[in-house]
Design a protein around this motif. Sequence first.
Motif, short mmCIF file in Angstrom:
data_model
loop_
_atom_site.label_atom_id
_atom_site.label_comp_id
_atom_site.label_asym_id
_atom_site.label_seq_id
_atom_site.Cartn_x
_atom_site.Cartn_y
_atom_site.Cartn_z
N CYS A 251 0.82 -1.22 0.00
CA CYS A 251 0.00 0.00 0.00
C CYS A 251 0.85 1.27 0.00
CB CYS A 251 -0.92 0.03 1.21
SG CYS A 251 -2.24 -1.20 1.17
N HIS A 252 1.96 1.25 0.70
CA HIS A 252 2.69 2.49 0.98
C HIS A 252 3.84 2.77 0.01
CE1 HIS A 252 0.74 3.39 4.87
NE2 HIS A 252 0.62 2.07 4.97
N THR A 253 4.05 1.89 -0.97
CA THR A 253 5.09 2.12 -1.97
C THR A 253 4.44 2.38 -3.33
OG1 THR A 253 6.71 0.73 -0.82
CG2 THR A 253 7.07 1.10 -3.17
N PRO A 254 4.86 3.41 -4.05
CA PRO A 254 4.29 3.66 -5.38
C PRO A 254 4.52 2.48 -6.31
CG PRO A 254 5.66 5.50 -4.66
CD PRO A 254 5.90 4.39 -3.69
N ARG A 255 3.62 2.34 -7.28
CA ARG A 255 3.71 1.25 -8.24
C ARG A 255 4.00 1.77 -9.63
NH1 ARG A 255 1.69 -3.97 -6.48
NH2 ARG A 255 1.04 -3.83 -4.30
N GLY A 256 4.61 0.89 -10.44
CA GLY A 256 4.95 1.23 -11.80
C GLY A 256 3.83 0.92 -12.77
N VAL A 257 4.12 1.03 -14.06
CA VAL A 257 3.09 0.89 -15.08
C VAL A 257 2.52 -0.53 -15.14
CG1 VAL A 257 3.96 2.77 -16.51
CG2 VAL A 257 4.88 0.45 -16.83
N PHE B 51 -7.35 5.56 9.33
CA PHE B 51 -8.59 5.66 8.56
C PHE B 51 -8.47 4.72 7.37
CE2 PHE B 51 -5.80 9.24 7.40
CZ PHE B 51 -5.47 8.86 6.10
N GLY B 52 -9.58 4.55 6.66
CA GLY B 52 -9.57 3.71 5.47
C GLY B 52 -9.10 2.30 5.78
N ALA B 53 -8.32 1.73 4.86
CA ALA B 53 -7.87 0.35 5.02
C ALA B 53 -6.98 0.17 6.25
CB ALA B 53 -7.12 -0.09 3.77
N MET B 54 -6.34 1.25 6.72
CA MET B 54 -5.46 1.12 7.88
C MET B 54 -6.26 0.79 9.14
SD MET B 54 -2.26 1.10 8.43
CE MET B 54 -1.36 0.75 9.95
N THR B 55 -7.53 1.17 9.18
CA THR B 55 -8.37 0.81 10.32
C THR B 55 -8.45 -0.70 10.45
OG1 THR B 55 -9.68 2.82 10.01
CG2 THR B 55 -10.66 1.07 11.35
N ASN C 149 -7.29 -5.90 12.89
CA ASN C 149 -7.06 -7.32 12.65
C ASN C 149 -5.61 -7.77 12.79
OD1 ASN C 149 -9.80 -8.22 11.72
ND2 ASN C 149 -9.44 -6.69 10.15
N SER C 150 -4.70 -6.81 12.82
CA SER C 150 -3.30 -7.20 12.75
C SER C 150 -2.43 -6.56 13.81
CB SER C 150 -2.75 -6.88 11.35
OG SER C 150 -1.41 -7.27 11.22
N THR C 151 -2.10 -5.28 13.66
CA THR C 151 -1.00 -4.72 14.46
C THR C 151 -1.29 -4.65 15.95
OG1 THR C 151 -1.72 -2.43 14.07
CG2 THR C 151 -0.15 -3.38 12.51
N GLN C 152 -2.56 -4.50 16.35
CA GLN C 152 -2.82 -4.46 17.79
C GLN C 152 -2.52 -5.79 18.46
OE1 GLN C 152 -6.78 -4.62 19.62
NE2 GLN C 152 -7.67 -4.50 17.55
#
Length: 434
Positions: free
Chosen positions: A202-208, A267-271, A276-279
Amino acid sequence: MKKMLKGLGAALCVALPFIAQAPADAAAPSATGAADQTLVQRGAYLAQLGDCAACHTAPKGKPFAGGLPMNTPMGRIYVTNITPDARTGIGGYTQADFARALREGVAKDGHNLYPAMPYPSYAKVDDDDVKALYAFFMHGVAPVQQANRESDIKWPLNMRWPLMFWNMAFLEKGAYRDKPGKDVAWNRGAYLVQGLGHCGSCHTPRGVAFQESALDESGSAFLSGALLDGWFASNLTGEHNTGLGRWSDEDLRTFLKTGANRHASAFGAMTSVINNSTQAMSDQDVAAVSTYLKSLPPVGGTGAAAYTYDPQATKVSLDRPANDAGARVYTAYCMHCHGVDGHGFAPMLAPLAGNPNVLAKNASSLINVTLNGTGDLVIDGVPSPFPMPGFAAVLDDQQIADVLSFVRAGWNNGAPAVGAAEVAKLRQSTQAGR
């Protein structure tokens, strides 16, 4: 091949299936005895680190049974059943089949998975963790007979065989290896962030061709923030304004465990990631992730001077809201939660002054959360008391543009204004089907 990969880019970015439906005649792997419960429990923890439930459990559905619909520009897809049911799930998968799907993106029947399933990250998962994950999915998950649904993606975009060429170009095989000169905590954090945590997805830009521009800290774009599904996933490098440069180690650990701190709220998907995960991460693993992320040098950002708080101009504007359209909306709908001073009531109510998401050049997340609100953070089973409500039915495009432009300029934030056309575009894409 480069030209062909560019043509595939649009198709690759629209689907998120994981492991394919097992053939109807597939036999479940034979059991040689009672499952090692310690291994199963370890696998359950690793599945939380990988946030498998977020995609593979539909609302009100049975755990890992799939069926979650996902709208894409090319059509709707439905996430697959990864319970150990032999006919509709992955009960027919051997450990080798499971490992191949997880780390190479190839299902038991030989077809390729779309790389939006983060197998380029899971390729770094080591053999011991793959074994534990397999034990969990085979012995710690209840089998559910629920047939997988075909996606609505039309031919030729639904073809999978070209993905073998994508893998040749972009898949880096091999489990993570500790970096020399780095301590145990740093290497553990790198393993989690790059592997099971798949933060770069999610946090890294993607190429073509929808490939991540970098898979680890050796690439300058790694974790520098990216637009995905109507949200801008934040910069996780040490950038001072839009990244984690002003966050202490304690700030970051608090955010991973609770979804909120003195700088921002999830917010968004990070919620879903928090819920479900990091907590559920152990304190040791949270500390390791923080150690690794805090080591990343600053990348990206807006090029603006380092943020410093200055409330004076904003306070004057709020004293005379009739002179500013954005201030009028802010005083009517926002000020009671986020305050005249922009500090909110952190961590319960997010600050806006200096918030990295407010300072980001791309305003998609601010527009999206203002239109649609965000889901509840649920920490230790307790929902957050003050989730952000959506204002799509209350405010028109111009009003939302005005208030967000006010917020992005206020308290010395100095971020670019938001246009009504930007709001209209996100309203259309995010409200479709609601």
